[in-house]
Each structure stands twice: as C-alpha cells, then as structure tokens.
Design an enzyme around this catalytic site. Structure first.
Site, PDB file in Angstrom:
ATOM      1  N   GLU A  52     -16.409   5.767   4.467  1.00  0.00           N
ATOM      2  CA  GLU A  52     -15.654   5.180   5.576  1.00  0.00           C
ATOM      3  C   GLU A  52     -15.641   6.127   6.764  1.00  0.00           C
ATOM      4  O   GLU A  52     -16.147   7.240   6.700  1.00  0.00           O
ATOM      5  CB  GLU A  52     -14.229   4.829   5.152  1.00  0.00           C
ATOM      6  CG  GLU A  52     -13.355   6.002   4.768  1.00  0.00           C
ATOM      7  CD  GLU A  52     -11.924   5.566   4.471  1.00  0.00           C
ATOM      8  OE1 GLU A  52     -11.392   4.699   5.182  1.00  0.00           O
ATOM      9  OE2 GLU A  52     -11.336   6.113   3.528  1.00  0.00           O
ATOM     10  N   LYS A  73      -2.576   6.667   1.421  1.00  0.00           N
ATOM     11  CA  LYS A  73      -2.463   6.991   2.848  1.00  0.00           C
ATOM     12  C   LYS A  73      -1.546   8.201   3.004  1.00  0.00           C
ATOM     13  O   LYS A  73      -0.366   8.086   3.333  1.00  0.00           O
ATOM     14  CB  LYS A  73      -1.957   5.773   3.628  1.00  0.00           C
ATOM     15  CG  LYS A  73      -2.357   5.832   5.102  1.00  0.00           C
ATOM     16  CD  LYS A  73      -2.342   4.452   5.716  1.00  0.00           C
ATOM     17  CE  LYS A  73      -2.449   4.481   7.221  1.00  0.00           C
ATOM     18  NZ  LYS A  73      -3.684   5.050   7.748  1.00  0.00           N
ATOM     19  N   ARG A 128       0.834  -1.211   0.000  1.00  0.00           N
ATOM     20  CA  ARG A 128       0.000   0.000   0.000  1.00  0.00           C
ATOM     21  C   ARG A 128       0.867   1.258   0.000  1.00  0.00           C
ATOM     22  O   ARG A 128       0.545   2.246  -0.656  1.00  0.00           O
ATOM     23  CB  ARG A 128      -0.956  -0.014   1.200  1.00  0.00           C
ATOM     24  CG  ARG A 128      -1.998   1.091   1.114  1.00  0.00           C
ATOM     25  CD  ARG A 128      -3.089   0.930   2.151  1.00  0.00           C
ATOM     26  NE  ARG A 128      -2.554   0.990   3.498  1.00  0.00           N
ATOM     27  CZ  ARG A 128      -3.253   0.684   4.598  1.00  0.00           C
ATOM     28  NH1 ARG A 128      -4.511   0.286   4.484  1.00  0.00           N
ATOM     29  NH2 ARG A 128      -2.723   0.756   5.791  1.00  0.00           N
TER      30      ARG A 128
END
Ligand code: PLP
Ligand code: COI
Length: 340
Positions: A220, A184, A81
């Site tokens: 989310e 992220k 990620r």
C-alpha cells in the site's frame, strides 16, 4: 452559519476548532463523554501511549450535502476498525454506538466549520484512543482517553484529481509480516516518516511499500491503499495481512462491481507486472481517490494512463464515491449516517 475560510485551498492541515469530545476510561468503564474547548491533553509523563505506542487513531469525514444537511460516510466501519486495533493493542473497545454518537456530537458542535456544498472540501474527523497513567513497565495501561477532534480539509495529495507520482520503497518496510500493519496505530506512521521525507524530497507524493516478507508485491501507499485497473475491466487491489483494511477500498470494491460492472479482485499485485494496469490510484479517507500517474521502481519509471490527466475508470469511480459521500448519488444501504 458557515465561517469564512478559503475553502478551495484548505489543504490537509491541523486547525484549532472550538470543540472536541473527550471520554475517560477508569475502573473498567468509560465515563459520560463530553465536549470541551480545551485542546490540550493532560496526561502522566509515564503514559504507555507516549513510551510504548499504546495508542490508536481513526480518520473519517463529514460532508455537507446540497440541501445543507451534514452526513457521515460509514462511521460504523471506523468504529469496528478501532475496535479491532484496540484488541491488538490490549486497549478497551469503544462501542459502536458511543463512537458514532461522539462523532455526531463533535461535528454538530463545530457545524459552522463543515465546508459548504460544492467546494469539494469536507470536515476531517480524527478519533484518538490512548493509554495513560502511571506505568513504566511494558504493560497495558489501566486508564485511557478517547478523544475526537475535527478540522475542515481539502486535498491530501497536492494534485487532487490530477495524477501524481509515487516511488517504491526499496530500503524500508511499513510493517512486519505478523506485526501491526493492519492496525491503525501511530507506530506504523512513525516508521514511514523517513521514507516519506526522502520520497517527497525527490518530488514524489508518497512511498509505495512492498510486502515485508518477499519484497515482490505491492502492499500500500504510506497513507492510502493501492488499486489498479486493467484493460479488461478488472479492479485489482492487494490482499495482505499487513496492510490497513481501507474502508474506502472496500467501498470501491463494491462500487466497481455493482455499479461499474467490473470484475473485482483482491490478490497479489507483483511489482514487476505494473504494465498490466492501464490506470492506478491511491484511495483512502484523506486521499479520497488520487490517481497515480507514474511509479518509480528501482531504475524503471512506469507511467500508467497519463502523468497529467486522470484515467476514465478512475474518474468514474471517483464520481461515484464522492457523489455518494456528498449525497448526490444514492448510497448502498447503511453507508450514510445523517448528523441531525
Ligand atoms: N492505508 C493507510 C496506511 C492509511 O493511513 C489509510 C488512511 O486511513 C488508508 C490506507 C485508507 O483507509 P480508509 O479508506 O479507511 O481511510
Ligand atoms: C486517513 O485517510 O484518514 C488517514 O488516516 C491517512 C493519513 C492522514 C494518516
């Protein structure tokens, strides 16, 4: 030898531990990273990470098992990620082997701070990748720092396995439709500070964001993914290009299907159809599984299973996930990496 800390009441807060790992990227390559006791970064005032947000981070944990050994949960997924985030922000990739070796090194060096088995606490690991150097135009850095620091943590949301309430953001989005929601990057979190503060000020644990294009579907939570459980044994979680692909969520999708025999669905979660869920939760590395007792959406206050008690399916999923993480339950192939 483990240090003496109040393991049951760690909360989620920064602690200055003895060692961190640091590696520099210069002239197109990473140097031999090393451990350091210096917790301060020395970087140019013009570093792109500071001005234009060219930075990324990760979050994973190390767990103490019953036999006293230490293990990581799917660190290859965090490495991948971070590589995807780096690609989005034109940063150099940290190879998976380098990432995992660096994580092991810093965990080993701070071994005394890995919470004892049975306390429920774990060692939170925070890898950070930042663009540095003397650049003032909006362009990618030529030099980078990859650093990892760690700290023992307990619950992220106050309740732990006790349900808490969340509020749907009406006036704010977390990410744009084609923005960096799936990466992220710190900027996503900077934008969530104000709605998060308002939510917490009103007694909620965190904000639930809707899809930024139509504001009709749940995306989310500020620091975790969302899932819902239906009466007919379905595990449903949003599918969207602007949410963070949660490693915990993808692990739960597998566990719900393979070990709990549930039907698992990644798809739309319309915010006006909350009553199809008997239980709901927030999941993530820091959040683990935090039951959502209720959601405030506009003037409606929707209670799921209970505001005071975790639902049976959420509890079962929690036990399976945490059992695997602490080594009490056999993990699917490749999920556990020992720190030896
Ligand atoms: N969504 C957001 C916005 C997060 O910050 C996190 C935490 O990492 C997650 C979801 C959960 O992701 P993971 O399960 O990989 O920790
Ligand atoms: C994590 O769960 O690792 C996170 O990054 C969430 C939050 C602390 C930002």
């Amino acid at each position: 030898m483990t240090v003496d800390l109040d393991w049951d009441n760690l909360g989620f807060q920064y602690r200055h531990l003895p060692f961190r790992y640091i590696s520099y990227f210069k002239n197109g390559k990473w140097n031999q990273g090393q451990l350091t006791e210096d917790a301060n970064l020395h970087i140019s005032e013009s570093s792109p990470a500071l001005h234009y947000g060219q930075q990324a981070f990760e979050g994973l944990k190390a767990y103490r098992t019953k036999d006293g050994s230490i293990q990581l949960f799917r660190p290859d997924q965090n490495a991948e990620r971070l590589q995807a985030t780096a690609e989005r922000l034109l940063m150099p990739q940290v190879p998976t082997d380098m990432f995992i070796e660096a994580v092991k090194k810093v965990v080993r060096a701070n071994e005394d701070y890995v919470p004892p088995y049975g306390t429920g606490a774990s060692l939170y690991i925070r890898p950070l990748l930042i663009g540095i150097g003397d650049i003032i135009g909006v362009q990618p850095a030529q030099e980078y720092i990859f650093t990892i620091f760690v700290m023992p943590v307990g619950n992220y949301f106050k309740g732990g396995l006790l349900p808490t309430k969340f509020i749907v953001a009406e006036d704010f989005d977390r990410a744009a439709p084609y923005g960096t929601g799936a990466a992220k990057v710190g900027g996503n979190y900077a934008g969530s500070l104000l709605p998060g503060k308002q939510a917490k000020g009103n007694g909620f644990s965190d904000v639930i964001y809707l899809d930024p294009a139509t504001h009709t579907k749940i995306e989310e939570v500020g620091a975790a993914n969302f899932f819902g459980i239906t009466a007919d044994n379905q595990f449903i979680t949003p599918l969207s290009p602007s949410i963070l692909p949660s490693i915990t969520k993808y692990s739960l999708l597998e566990l719900a299907k393979d070990r709990l025999g549930m039907e698992v669905i990644e798809g739309d979660v319309p915010v006006d159809q909350l009553n199809k869920f008997t239980e709901a939760g927030a999941c993530g590395t820091a959040a683990v599984i935090s039951p959502i007792g209720a959601i405030q959406y506009k003037h409606e206050y929707h209670v799921f299973y209970s505001e005071t008690e975790v639902g049976p399916v959420t509890k079962r999923l929690y036990e399976e996930l945490v059992g695997i993480q602490f080594g009490d339950i056999e993990a699917p192939e490749g999920w556990i990496v020992k720190v030896d």
